[in-house]
Design a protein around this motif. Sequence first.
Motif, PDB file in Angstrom:
ATOM      1  N   THR A  31       0.825  -1.209   0.000  1.00 52.58           N
ATOM      2  CA  THR A  31       0.000   0.000   0.000  1.00 52.58           C
ATOM      3  C   THR A  31       0.859   1.259   0.000  1.00 52.58           C
ATOM      4  OG1 THR A  31      -1.749  -1.181   1.183  1.00 52.58           O
ATOM      5  CG2 THR A  31      -1.819   1.224   1.240  1.00 52.58           C
ATOM      6  N   ALA A  32       1.903   1.245   0.852  1.00 49.28           N
ATOM      7  CA  ALA A  32       2.798   2.407   0.898  1.00 49.28           C
ATOM      8  C   ALA A  32       3.505   2.614  -0.441  1.00 49.28           C
ATOM      9  CB  ALA A  32       3.817   2.221   2.024  1.00 49.28           C
ATOM     10  N   GLN A  33       3.945   1.500  -1.047  1.00 47.89           N
ATOM     11  CA  GLN A  33       4.608   1.623  -2.343  1.00 47.89           C
ATOM     12  C   GLN A  33       3.641   2.141  -3.422  1.00 47.89           C
ATOM     13  OE1 GLN A  33       6.160  -2.291  -3.017  1.00 47.89           O
ATOM     14  NE2 GLN A  33       8.070  -1.890  -1.900  1.00 47.89           N
ATOM     15  N   THR A  34       2.410   1.659  -3.391  1.00 46.60           N
ATOM     16  CA  THR A  34       1.430   2.120  -4.374  1.00 46.60           C
ATOM     17  C   THR A  34       1.154   3.608  -4.219  1.00 46.60           C
ATOM     18  OG1 THR A  34       0.402  -0.070  -4.378  1.00 46.60           O
ATOM     19  CG2 THR A  34      -0.909   1.765  -5.244  1.00 46.60           C
ATOM     20  N   ILE A  35       1.004   4.033  -2.967  1.00 48.66           N
ATOM     21  CA  ILE A  35       0.775   5.460  -2.731  1.00 48.66           C
ATOM     22  C   ILE A  35       1.975   6.281  -3.201  1.00 48.66           C
ATOM     23  CG2 ILE A  35       0.443   7.191  -0.927  1.00 48.66           C
ATOM     24  CD1 ILE A  35      -1.146   5.106   0.640  1.00 48.66           C
ATOM     25  N   GLY A  36       3.190   5.813  -2.904  1.00 41.77           N
ATOM     26  CA  GLY A  36       4.389   6.524  -3.354  1.00 41.77           C
ATOM     27  C   GLY A  36       4.486   6.597  -4.869  1.00 41.77           C
ATOM     28  N   THR A 150      11.035  10.587 -19.428  1.00 41.76           N
ATOM     29  CA  THR A 150      11.571  10.794 -18.061  1.00 41.76           C
ATOM     30  C   THR A 150      10.605  10.267 -17.012  1.00 41.76           C
ATOM     31  OG1 THR A 150      12.730  12.777 -18.839  1.00 41.76           O
ATOM     32  CG2 THR A 150      12.421  12.520 -16.459  1.00 41.76           C
ATOM     33  N   VAL A 151       9.324  10.577 -17.212  1.00 42.04           N
ATOM     34  CA  VAL A 151       8.316  10.107 -16.250  1.00 42.04           C
ATOM     35  C   VAL A 151       8.270   8.590 -16.241  1.00 42.04           C
ATOM     36  CG1 VAL A 151       5.867  10.127 -15.676  1.00 42.04           C
ATOM     37  CG2 VAL A 151       6.975  12.207 -16.506  1.00 42.04           C
ATOM     38  N   GLU A 152       8.201   7.991 -17.401  1.00 41.85           N
ATOM     39  CA  GLU A 152       8.098   6.531 -17.458  1.00 41.85           C
ATOM     40  C   GLU A 152       9.374   5.853 -16.969  1.00 41.85           C
ATOM     41  OE1 GLU A 152       7.043   5.808 -21.473  1.00 41.85           O
ATOM     42  OE2 GLU A 152       4.898   6.179 -21.158  1.00 41.85           O
ATOM     43  N   GLY A 153      10.530   6.464 -17.264  1.00 39.27           N
ATOM     44  CA  GLY A 153      11.787   5.893 -16.777  1.00 39.27           C
ATOM     45  C   GLY A 153      11.851   5.911 -15.259  1.00 39.27           C
ATOM     46  N   ALA A 154      11.424   7.054 -14.676  1.00 42.00           N
ATOM     47  CA  ALA A 154      11.463   7.146 -13.207  1.00 42.00           C
ATOM     48  C   ALA A 154      10.477   6.165 -12.568  1.00 42.00           C
ATOM     49  CB  ALA A 154      11.158   8.576 -12.778  1.00 42.00           C
ATOM     50  N   THR A 155       9.263   6.076 -13.127  1.00 37.45           N
ATOM     51  CA  THR A 155       8.265   5.168 -12.533  1.00 37.45           C
ATOM     52  C   THR A 155       8.641   3.696 -12.736  1.00 37.45           C
ATOM     53  OG1 THR A 155       6.991   5.364 -14.591  1.00 37.45           O
ATOM     54  CG2 THR A 155       6.377   6.821 -12.759  1.00 37.45           C
ATOM     55  N   ALA A 160      10.462  -1.297 -10.185  1.00 35.85           N
ATOM     56  CA  ALA A 160      11.444  -2.370  -9.993  1.00 35.85           C
ATOM     57  C   ALA A 160      11.987  -2.370  -8.571  1.00 35.85           C
ATOM     58  CB  ALA A 160      12.578  -2.216 -11.011  1.00 35.85           C
ATOM     59  N   LEU A 161      12.303  -1.157  -8.073  1.00 37.68           N
ATOM     60  CA  LEU A 161      12.810  -1.056  -6.701  1.00 37.68           C
ATOM     61  C   LEU A 161      11.751  -1.510  -5.697  1.00 37.68           C
ATOM     62  CD1 LEU A 161      15.031  -0.156  -4.751  1.00 37.68           C
ATOM     63  CD2 LEU A 161      14.067   2.155  -4.836  1.00 37.68           C
ATOM     64  N   ASN A 162      10.493  -1.117  -5.925  1.00 35.53           N
ATOM     65  CA  ASN A 162       9.426  -1.527  -5.006  1.00 35.53           C
ATOM     66  C   ASN A 162       9.230  -3.038  -5.009  1.00 35.53           C
ATOM     67  OD1 ASN A 162       8.933   1.088  -4.247  1.00 35.53           O
ATOM     68  ND2 ASN A 162       7.160   1.374  -5.606  1.00 35.53           N
ATOM     69  N   ALA A 163       9.331  -3.639  -6.183  1.00 35.10           N
ATOM     70  CA  ALA A 163       9.187  -5.098  -6.262  1.00 35.10           C
ATOM     71  C   ALA A 163      10.299  -5.790  -5.501  1.00 35.10           C
ATOM     72  CB  ALA A 163       9.171  -5.543  -7.719  1.00 35.10           C
ATOM     73  N   LEU A 166       9.658  -5.290  -1.776  1.00 36.84           N
ATOM     74  CA  LEU A 166       8.548  -6.130  -1.322  1.00 36.84           C
ATOM     75  C   LEU A 166       8.974  -7.591  -1.176  1.00 36.84           C
ATOM     76  CD1 LEU A 166       5.541  -6.318  -0.632  1.00 36.84           C
ATOM     77  CD2 LEU A 166       5.087  -6.675  -3.065  1.00 36.84           C
ATOM     78  N   ALA A 167       9.746  -8.085  -2.148  1.00 33.87           N
ATOM     79  CA  ALA A 167      10.203  -9.475  -2.072  1.00 33.87           C
ATOM     80  C   ALA A 167      11.107  -9.688  -0.862  1.00 33.87           C
ATOM     81  CB  ALA A 167      10.932  -9.856  -3.367  1.00 33.87           C
ATOM     82  N   VAL A 168      12.066  -8.755  -0.683  1.00 39.68           N
ATOM     83  CA  VAL A 168      12.961  -8.875   0.476  1.00 39.68           C
ATOM     84  C   VAL A 168      12.176  -8.767   1.780  1.00 39.68           C
ATOM     85  CG1 VAL A 168      14.888  -7.782   1.682  1.00 39.68           C
ATOM     86  CG2 VAL A 168      14.965  -8.052  -0.805  1.00 39.68           C
ATOM     87  N   ALA A 169      11.184  -7.860   1.821  1.00 44.23           N
ATOM     88  CA  ALA A 169      10.389  -7.682   3.038  1.00 44.23           C
ATOM     89  C   ALA A 169       9.597  -8.941   3.361  1.00 44.23           C
ATOM     90  CB  ALA A 169       9.454  -6.485   2.869  1.00 44.23           C
ATOM     91  N   VAL A 170       8.992  -9.570   2.333  1.00 44.62           N
ATOM     92  CA  VAL A 170       8.206 -10.780   2.576  1.00 44.62           C
ATOM     93  C   VAL A 170       9.092 -11.900   3.102  1.00 44.62           C
ATOM     94  CG1 VAL A 170       6.852 -12.592   1.464  1.00 44.62           C
ATOM     95  CG2 VAL A 170       6.380 -10.188   0.957  1.00 44.62           C
TER      96      VAL A 170
END
Length: 533
Positions: A31-36, A150-155, A160-163, A166-170
């Motif tokens: 949820t936090a990653q989605t909001i970010g 630029t927008v698509e590259g940043a997102t 990728a970073l969020n994934a 999330l994997a490391v957190a799980v």
Amino acid sequence: MNRRWRTLRHRSLRGRLVWGVTLLAAATVLTAQTIGFVVLRSWLLDRVDQQLTEFALPARAGLPARPAPDSVTLPSDFRITFYGSSGAERGTLGSGDKPGPRLPSLTNELNLTPGRQATLAAESGDGHWRVLWKDGSDDTSYVVALPLDTVEGATDKLLALNAAVLAVAVVGLVALGRWVVRLGLLPLTQMEHTALDITAGDLSLRLPDTDPHTETGRLGTVLNDMLDRLQQALRQREFSEARLRRFVADAGHELRTPLTAVQGFAELALRHPDRPTAQRGEGDEQIAKNAERMNLLVDDLLLLAKLDQEPAYRRVCVDMLSLAADAVSAAAVRAGSDHRVTLSPLDAPAEDTELEVVETVGDPDRLLQVVNNLLSNALVHTPLGTPVDVRVGTAHAGAAAGGIDRPGRTSAAPPLAEDTAICVIEVADQGPGLPSEEADRVFERFYRVDPSRSRDQGGSGLGLAIASAIAQGHGGRLELDTGAGSGCVFRLVLPLVSTGHLRGSEPDVNPMPRDVITRRPTGHCGKNRLGRT
């Protein structure tokens, strides 16, 4: 759905906690990653939209002829597509070799709203452009566009970073959650092992964790209390069963002797009907004597059974001093010159010659039975010439006055509350006393201090048990203070209950000279009611 829920319910508590915490934490991180992600993309798009809104068309770019690509220099990556007054495309301006936005050649085919930004795909590839349709001069219009690389590259990088996070957190939550849950459930595991040992038969074990600040500690405390009560109940049950077996065995043993005698003399009479008259009379006498013994024993057993069922005692005003005097009078007659039986105040100085009438509420016949039994024991179980003193008075429950437990004191009843107002009748002798192992059993049924004593002299061993049951039925208790070589003091302790509601007035107190109620060995005694003359 129901099958999945049942499967989840049948999982272990540890597994449910681990996966529950992991899913909850993963949902929180996601949820936090989605909001970010949404906030970042929205912010970047707002920046692009602001650039499109603030864009000003250069003066030379608005020519009615198709402009040359290099005739006007545009800032950054802007692309401009011009449309004439007829709605047809007139040309584009902008540098860069990347494919531009996919725009139709006629304004009628534009799915755009003037003044509102929109996102369009590139002419080729997977890129996107942010476009804004604006009005120009002379009924012309143009579409200004900026690439979203630029927008698509940043997102994309953020996704990728969020994934990865999330994997490391799980994985970390599963590993750490298992350790934390195992540590948190360690007291329950210890409880499980202790319970298995208790089930195996070791009832003395108790749960180790009793910390009142934790749930498992409070659970351990409650379970330990429950185990203590269960163990106590089991002990009481075993004790009751053993006592019942011993009682049945003792009753059978007591009845067997007179029954055997009756049977023997009856068989003798049947086999030899022509015996001499003297022998027949002796046999009949023995049959009657043993039948009387059995009758007395059965009466005592019936009385004990009745007392065990908490019978309803009479509640009348009882003058304990007069009751004790009657018992002393009867005992002095039975003792004759063998014993000196006296009546005196409770814990009074030697020079005190007055007695105080003590009144309470109870059943006078049963209470007199208790005092008579205590005096009979004192006369039977002490050597000839042993003085016996009966003391009557009031006190407060304590170690000295009685009513509570202390070393050297035996009772079959629970103690009274300390400092309770009590009335006391003591039967004290100066005999040899009893050792502690015998004193601890004097109130047991069928117990005799001297097993070799004849039943004709020693009784059936039920007298003190009956007396103790009567005392308990009156809310008091019967107790014994003794020691080897120090004599015996049997004490009847009853709560001091006001008799005003029975008499209509306060209990009267009439001091009497002590020599009036002293019973001498000569057997001379009065039948006056003490305190009433």
